[in-house]
Motif scaffolding. Sequence first.
Motif, short mmCIF file in Angstrom:
data_model
loop_
_atom_site.label_atom_id
_atom_site.label_comp_id
_atom_site.label_asym_id
_atom_site.label_seq_id
_atom_site.Cartn_x
_atom_site.Cartn_y
_atom_site.Cartn_z
N GLY A 26 0.82 -1.20 0.00
CA GLY A 26 0.00 0.00 0.00
C GLY A 26 0.85 1.24 0.00
N GLY A 27 0.33 2.31 -0.51
CA GLY A 27 1.07 3.56 -0.54
C GLY A 27 0.65 4.42 -1.70
N THR A 28 1.59 5.20 -2.22
CA THR A 28 1.29 6.12 -3.31
C THR A 28 1.74 5.55 -4.64
OG1 THR A 28 3.42 7.26 -3.18
CG2 THR A 28 1.67 8.01 -1.69
N ILE A 94 -5.17 -2.36 4.96
CA ILE A 94 -3.79 -1.89 4.94
C ILE A 94 -3.56 -0.97 3.74
CG2 ILE A 94 -1.37 -2.61 4.72
CD1 ILE A 94 -2.11 -5.12 6.28
N ASP A 95 -4.12 -1.34 2.59
CA ASP A 95 -3.98 -0.49 1.40
C ASP A 95 -4.66 0.86 1.61
OD1 ASP A 95 -2.58 -2.45 0.12
OD2 ASP A 95 -4.30 -3.22 -1.03
N GLU A 96 -5.86 0.83 2.20
CA GLU A 96 -6.61 2.07 2.40
C GLU A 96 -5.90 3.00 3.37
OE1 GLU A 96 -11.13 3.54 3.69
OE2 GLU A 96 -10.64 1.40 3.62
N ILE A 97 -5.37 2.44 4.46
CA ILE A 97 -4.66 3.26 5.43
C ILE A 97 -3.32 3.71 4.87
CG2 ILE A 97 -3.55 3.27 7.70
CD1 ILE A 97 -6.58 3.40 7.80
N GLY A 98 -2.61 2.81 4.17
CA GLY A 98 -1.31 3.16 3.61
C GLY A 98 -1.39 4.30 2.61
N ALA A 99 -2.51 4.38 1.89
CA ALA A 99 -2.67 5.45 0.90
C ALA A 99 -2.76 6.83 1.55
CB ALA A 99 -3.92 5.18 0.05
N LEU A 100 -3.08 6.87 2.84
CA LEU A 100 -3.21 8.16 3.52
C LEU A 100 -1.87 8.86 3.70
CD1 LEU A 100 -5.82 7.20 6.29
CD2 LEU A 100 -6.23 8.37 4.12
N HIS A 101 -0.78 8.16 3.53
CA HIS A 101 0.53 8.80 3.64
C HIS A 101 0.79 9.78 2.50
CE1 HIS A 101 1.87 6.60 7.14
NE2 HIS A 101 1.51 5.47 6.58
N ALA A 188 -10.74 5.13 6.17
CA ALA A 188 -9.90 6.32 6.07
C ALA A 188 -10.49 7.50 6.84
CB ALA A 188 -9.71 6.71 4.61
N GLU A 189 -11.83 7.56 6.93
CA GLU A 189 -12.46 8.68 7.64
C GLU A 189 -12.25 8.62 9.14
OE1 GLU A 189 -16.28 10.25 6.56
OE2 GLU A 189 -16.27 9.13 4.67
N LYS A 190 -11.82 7.47 9.65
CA LYS A 190 -11.46 7.39 11.06
C LYS A 190 -10.10 8.05 11.31
CE LYS A 190 -13.88 3.10 12.24
NZ LYS A 190 -13.73 1.75 12.82
N LEU A 316 -1.71 0.36 11.98
CA LEU A 316 -1.72 0.23 10.52
C LEU A 316 -1.05 1.45 9.87
CD1 LEU A 316 -5.31 -1.17 9.82
CD2 LEU A 316 -3.13 -2.39 9.71
N LEU A 317 -1.33 2.64 10.39
CA LEU A 317 -0.73 3.84 9.82
C LEU A 317 0.78 3.85 10.07
CD1 LEU A 317 -1.69 6.40 8.31
CD2 LEU A 317 -1.72 7.59 10.50
#
Length: 374
Positions: A26-28, A94-101, A188-190, A316-317
Amino acid sequence: EHFVCSAKSGTIRRSVDEGEQILFQGGTRHQSVALVVSLKPEIQRAYVASIKHSASRKYGFVRTLLLCPIHYFVCVGAPSCITKMFSLANSGEIDEIGALHANPALLPDYHIRQSIKQIVAVVVTITVVHLFLLQVFRSRLPKNASPNDESAWKSSYQLTNLLINLFLGVIGIYHYYFVIPHPAPTLAEKVEGWESLSIFSNLQIGYQLWAIPVGYFFVGEAPAMLLHHVQVVVVGCLSAFFTNGFRYVTPFFYGLIEISSVPLSIMNHFKSNANLRKEQPGAYTAVRIIFAVTFLTVRFFMWLPNIFDWLKMCVLLCYTCNNATCHAGLGLSMLAGVGLTVLQLIWAAKIIEGLLKLAAGGSKKQKILSDKKD
């Protein structure tokens, strides 16, 4: 364990080796984090991979893996270890949280300036209210009493706490039950968004910044409470200033739970006034019971599932972080969150012990009265 990948500690590859597989990633678009494991039971090996995607006209996007080994697998078979490690999160989470970076680390400058102004305003407002109440209690002291009499400080401090906690508790209950959706629309909204709810963290930071010096220098507050104030400031800063600030949970943690501190303030007033306890023993007992029930409801039964969910999001983050600063910031917040939870559990145990003693004392009193009647 978390490892920060570097050219010295890691191994640079173009792809995974035979018998290995990328389980989660996960990530950008330009950089991501993955977990690479060996699928051979006899090989207990896994890597945290920092993956950089570089553009090339000839080859398109070329993936480079900087692999850092994980050496703490102790169960038989790498896949079973991975199942245990990630039984509480799936690859989609994990992908959804990882994308928040991909978000900026800090909130916009105008928002940070607004938060700082609000924090300062809260400190000033509480200080003014407390000083007014302090003068009121000083005016009620005997003429021969010292102007720095500790009872005036304690009484004004307790009443100020009661007013603040009542305000925070009421607005927290309203937002928790009538404003934020349950459950959150997305995972992600959490973590991100809900910038309007940063007012809760601003209120709490300002409140604790007032309480720390007053509690330490003038009231003689217990070390556990001073530690509690510091930990709240730490986690509050995460919500006040960072994009991924977990503001969705602030109405509960910074608002609703403070309703239990209202009867606590009244109970502390009884504790610091022996004559009042003798004059109104029934009221004192009632306040103790109300406090115990309220505390166990919001700071034990409601706290544990909410803090578990918050810690899961933090883990996770943190797991998907790609730099040491990210690890350090989230690690400090998680440490403060765990510390606050430990304090809640210690206080809950003491409250349960107190309730048992209260019940035992009541039983003994009834027995003595019945013996006298006999």
